[in-house]
Design an enzyme around this catalytic site. Structure first.
Site, short mmCIF file in Angstrom:
data_model
loop_
_atom_site.label_atom_id
_atom_site.label_comp_id
_atom_site.label_asym_id
_atom_site.label_seq_id
_atom_site.Cartn_x
_atom_site.Cartn_y
_atom_site.Cartn_z
N HIS A 220 0.88 -1.19 0.00
CA HIS A 220 0.00 0.00 0.00
C HIS A 220 0.91 1.23 0.00
O HIS A 220 1.71 1.43 -0.89
CB HIS A 220 -0.94 -0.12 1.21
CG HIS A 220 -2.05 0.88 1.29
ND1 HIS A 220 -2.41 1.71 0.26
CD2 HIS A 220 -2.93 1.16 2.31
CE1 HIS A 220 -3.43 2.46 0.63
NE2 HIS A 220 -3.77 2.15 1.88
N HIS A 268 -1.69 -2.18 -9.79
CA HIS A 268 -2.73 -1.63 -8.92
C HIS A 268 -3.90 -2.61 -8.89
O HIS A 268 -4.21 -3.24 -9.90
CB HIS A 268 -3.21 -0.26 -9.45
CG HIS A 268 -3.93 0.53 -8.42
ND1 HIS A 268 -5.27 0.38 -8.18
CD2 HIS A 268 -3.48 1.45 -7.52
CE1 HIS A 268 -5.62 1.19 -7.20
NE2 HIS A 268 -4.54 1.85 -6.77
N ASP A 319 2.74 5.99 -6.54
CA ASP A 319 3.97 5.97 -5.74
C ASP A 319 5.23 6.04 -6.60
O ASP A 319 6.28 6.46 -6.12
CB ASP A 319 4.01 4.71 -4.87
CG ASP A 319 2.94 4.74 -3.82
OD1 ASP A 319 2.76 5.80 -3.20
OD2 ASP A 319 2.26 3.72 -3.60
#
Ligand code: COA
Length: 379
Positions: A220, A268, A319
């Site tokens: 995460h 994802h 990210d």
């Protein structure tokens, strides 16, 4: 045999009016507004208010919130003391988690779950958290803390408290963009954690503390740090050409994939054709690469992305560009996920209030797979 949806993949557990993640159109809406439009035109303070209230603030509402936020920025003495008790080499997410827990214990309305109190506590956490990140990074570097300034906006002041210098507008803007993009993303693991905790009628700070625990994991939020670890492992060579850096990054990726490694910052659960937030964050990273004159970072970035795309057609997630952006700004790698906390406090608290307003205890079932009933041995 009951069908088990491992990881709740594909399971719709509730409705939400806060954000819409649409993998088909590759888009993300906060309360109906495309996130890239908010990132282009709105301050992080306005986006926070939009997430909490459902509408953008009026001029007067924004002024009131700004003044509240500016007068609640200082680090509480017992939060500072609690941080000081933690080892300097512990993970900064442990610091963030502890700080939110202490802020909850401090808050006079900690046990008041009325909508007014919940909103006040949400704004309070929003205002208080940057000082925790800034203080923690500075103590790890052996630097004295820097007091907040009430003539700076949220993003400017955050960077001021961290680095003790006013940052140029393009850096402040890239930081603001990252805060807007990280703010909210429907029922991800940490938000779901916050909703589960809220569903027991526990308090807001407990829900946020639990959410921080979920965010820490590299599947995460922890992925933004892990991206930088990848760059470090490949080796950042400041004077290297973009092409040479890209070639080394490609070779690294091919080797990692041959070893069946999961490479953080890619893939994802919901988006399978690319993360809607990446183009906006990548544009901010590009501006930082230009600002700091660090072309080799772009080589590393492109090399990894291309090799992953060619080998597995897996796209980067938010990210991936966020990690190197924070690195260029001067944040310690381990501070990246606490920066994510500072932003996601907005989305988490919006979900806590939404859950509270229409609550049902979240308590799923499991299919037992252990031994059948049996007798205890004699001795
Ligand atoms: N690197 C290498 N392979 C990856 C990958 C990655 N980052 N992400 C997915 N894959 C591969 C898996 O190995 C798997 O391949 P297989 O079918 O050959 O075994 C396939 O793609 C499906 O992956 P899976 O992990 O089952 O999908 P998921 O929906 O459960 O995973 C994530 C989503 C985010 C957990 C996963 O993509 C991941 O671990 N990414 C890295 C962590 C990260 O960046 N997290 C931040 C998310 S915003």
């Amino acid at each position: 045999m009951t069908e088990i949806k491992k990881g709740l993949a594909g399971v719709v557990v509730d409705t939400t009016a806060i954000s819409k993640v649409n993998p088909e159109t590759n888009s993300l809406l906060y309360r109906g507004y495309p996130v890239q439009d908010l990132a282009a035109r709105k301050s992080f303070e306005e986006v926070a208010m939009l997430l909490w209230n459902g509408e953008l603030p009026s001029g007067q509402e924004l002024e009131e919130f700004r003044s509240f936020e500016r007068s609640n920025r200082a680090l509480d003495a017992n939060v500072r003391a609690a941080i000081d008790l933690l080892p300097k080499d512990c993970h900064p997410m442990d610091v963030g988690r502890t700080a939110v827990s202490v802020l909850g214990a401090n808050h006079p309305k900690a046990e008041d779950s009325s909508p007014e109190a919940e909103l006040e506590k949400s704004k309070h956490l929003f205002a208080k958290f940057p000082a925790v990140v800034a203080y923690d990074q500075r103590r790890r570097r052996g630097q004295e803390p820097v007091e907040p300034r009430d003539d700076l906006d949220y993003a400017q002041n955050f960077l001021w408290m961290t680095f003790g210098e006013e940052q140029p507008p393009e850096v402040v803007d890239a930081f603001r963009v990252s805060m807007v993009l990280y703010a909210e993303h429907s029922f991800n693991a940490s938000t779901f954690t916050a909703r589960v905790i809220t569903s027991t009628l526990s308090d807001l700070h407990s829900a946020v503390t639990g959410a921080i625990g979920a965010l820490k994991g590299p599947l995460h939020g922890g992925a933004n740090e892990a991206v930088m670890a990848t760059f470090d492992e490949i080796g950042i060579r400041k004077e290297e050409s973009r092409e040479d850096a890209a070639a080394r990054a490609k070779a690294w990726m091919e080797d990692a994939l041959a070893q069946k490694k999961k490479v953080m910052g890619f893939g994802h659960r919901v988006y399978k054709n690319g993360d809607s937030r990446v183009p906006t964050m990548k544009a901010a990273l590009d501006r930082m690469i230009e600002h700091y004159g660090r072309d080799e970072m772009l080589g590393l970035y492109d090399g990894l992305e291309q090799a992953m795309s060619e080998a597995k057609d897996i796209k980067p997630n938010l990210d991936y560009p966020a990690g190197p952006t924070y690195h260029l700004m001067g944040f310690n790698t381990q501070m990246f996920t606490p920066l994510f906390i500072a932003s996601r406090i907005t989305g988490w608290t919006a979900h806590i209030m939404e859950q509270r307003a229409s609550n049902a205890l979240i308590r799923p079932l499991s299919d037992y797979s252990g031994p059948d009933q049996r007798e205890l041995p004699e001795s």
